[in-house]
Design an enzyme around this catalytic site. Structure first.
Site, PDB file in Angstrom:
ATOM      1  N   LEU A  70       0.835  -1.198   0.000  1.00  0.00           N
ATOM      2  CA  LEU A  70       0.000   0.000   0.000  1.00  0.00           C
ATOM      3  C   LEU A  70       0.872   1.251   0.000  1.00  0.00           C
ATOM      4  O   LEU A  70       1.943   1.269   0.604  1.00  0.00           O
ATOM      5  CB  LEU A  70      -0.923   0.012   1.222  1.00  0.00           C
ATOM      6  CG  LEU A  70      -1.869  -1.188   1.373  1.00  0.00           C
ATOM      7  CD1 LEU A  70      -2.831  -0.951   2.529  1.00  0.00           C
ATOM      8  CD2 LEU A  70      -2.654  -1.461   0.092  1.00  0.00           C
ATOM      9  N   GLY A 124       0.858  -5.204   1.336  1.00  0.00           N
ATOM     10  CA  GLY A 124      -0.101  -5.213   0.227  1.00  0.00           C
ATOM     11  C   GLY A 124       0.396  -5.971  -0.984  1.00  0.00           C
ATOM     12  O   GLY A 124      -0.392  -6.515  -1.763  1.00  0.00           O
ATOM     13  N   ASN A 162       3.458  -7.841   6.915  1.00  0.00           N
ATOM     14  CA  ASN A 162       4.274  -7.320   8.031  1.00  0.00           C
ATOM     15  C   ASN A 162       3.701  -6.043   8.640  1.00  0.00           C
ATOM     16  O   ASN A 162       4.430  -5.209   9.174  1.00  0.00           O
ATOM     17  CB  ASN A 162       5.706  -7.083   7.549  1.00  0.00           C
ATOM     18  CG  ASN A 162       5.779  -6.040   6.444  1.00  0.00           C
ATOM     19  OD1 ASN A 162       4.856  -5.900   5.653  1.00  0.00           O
ATOM     20  ND2 ASN A 162       6.880  -5.310   6.371  1.00  0.00           N
ATOM     21  N   GLU A 163       2.376  -5.879   8.567  1.00  0.00           N
ATOM     22  CA  GLU A 163       1.734  -4.635   9.014  1.00  0.00           C
ATOM     23  C   GLU A 163       2.064  -4.259  10.455  1.00  0.00           C
ATOM     24  O   GLU A 163       2.222  -3.085  10.784  1.00  0.00           O
ATOM     25  CB  GLU A 163       0.209  -4.742   8.849  1.00  0.00           C
ATOM     26  CG  GLU A 163      -0.298  -4.482   7.446  1.00  0.00           C
ATOM     27  CD  GLU A 163      -0.081  -5.636   6.479  1.00  0.00           C
ATOM     28  OE1 GLU A 163      -0.422  -5.486   5.292  1.00  0.00           O
ATOM     29  OE2 GLU A 163       0.437  -6.701   6.902  1.00  0.00           O
TER      30      GLU A 163
END
Length: 241
Positions: free
Chosen positions: A47, A92, A116-117
């Protein structure tokens, strides 16, 4: 995918990607697509954080709706969709590859893949989680999501994030061979089976879509999250400098 320098999923790029997908789906001479990257060493960095930092709530809502749409359209596409992952694929980027029917990853230790957010202080939404659980199972997904794990090729293959790991110069040719195998299956039977497997997961987002957008906007508007994203973007700028 060609959105230099890192194929980040900006609003403009997501819009163009979906228009391209729709054109291919509407042209009955096409039965499958291979997604790969034109950016050396990077499949997609995920993202676009600049879409999520320092903007107004209306923009965040529009952006998140586009991210949802990307996932829904690729996850449920009637086409055979194969990811030829020729670079690093975090967050993303990993999500996009998880929407595909089959994933081929280049055997390069730098090319890690995963959601890996949490490392950015962000929580992966339920539909990211559902997609990973469907792919690698509950326990592996629970560990991977909490720790924000990025799997190198051998580990990605072992847990099932990808289906095949091949030498870098064989990624595209392997993807084409796999495509031929999938296209050998009678199309209607394959499409109906794909829908059978995936529709319940997609339906959950469709039912909760507006609430998911509101949750995202509320979360991303928090001062602490904006500060954290801003600091991360500044760090990236210094690295480039």
């Amino acid at each position: 995918m060609r959105n230099p320098p890192v194929n980040s999923l900006s609003l403009e790029f997501l819009t163009e990607l979906l228009i391209s997908l729709e054109k291919l789906e509407n042209d009955k001479t096409f039965h499958g697509i291979i997604i790969t990257s034109d950016c050396p060493g990077i499949f997609s960095a995920g993202l676009d954080l600049t879409e999520m930092c320092g903007r107004d709530p209306e923009h965040y809502a529009e952006y998140w709706k586009a991210v949802q749409e990307m996932w829904l359209r690729f996850y449920l596409s009637n086409l055979v969709v194969i990811a030829a992952i020729n670079g690093v694929s975090p967050a993303g980027g990993c999500l996009l590859s998880l929407t595909c029917d089959y994933r081929v990853l280049a055997n390069n230790p730098k090319y890690a893949i995963g959601l890996n957010e949490t490392l950015l202080g962000i929580v992966a939404p339920f539909w990211f989680k559902d997609t990973l659980v469907n792919t690698i199972g509950h326990r592996s997904a629970e560990r991977a999501l909490q720790l924000g794990l990025l799997f190198p090729p051998a580990e990605a293959l072992r847990v099932g994030v990808v289906d095949q790991v091949v030498p870098e110069d064989q990624v595209q040719s392997t993807a084409r061979l796999v495509m031929a195998q999938w296209l050998d299956i009678p199309d209607h039977a394959r499409q109906l089976t794909k829908t059978l497997m995936r529709k319940p997961t997609a339906d959950r987002l469709l039912t909760e879509r507006d609430a998911d957008i509101q949750n995202f906007v509320r979360f991303i508007c928090k001062d602490s999250i904006q500060k954290s994203l801003h600091a991360y973007l500044e760090k990236l700028k210094q690295k480039k400098g």
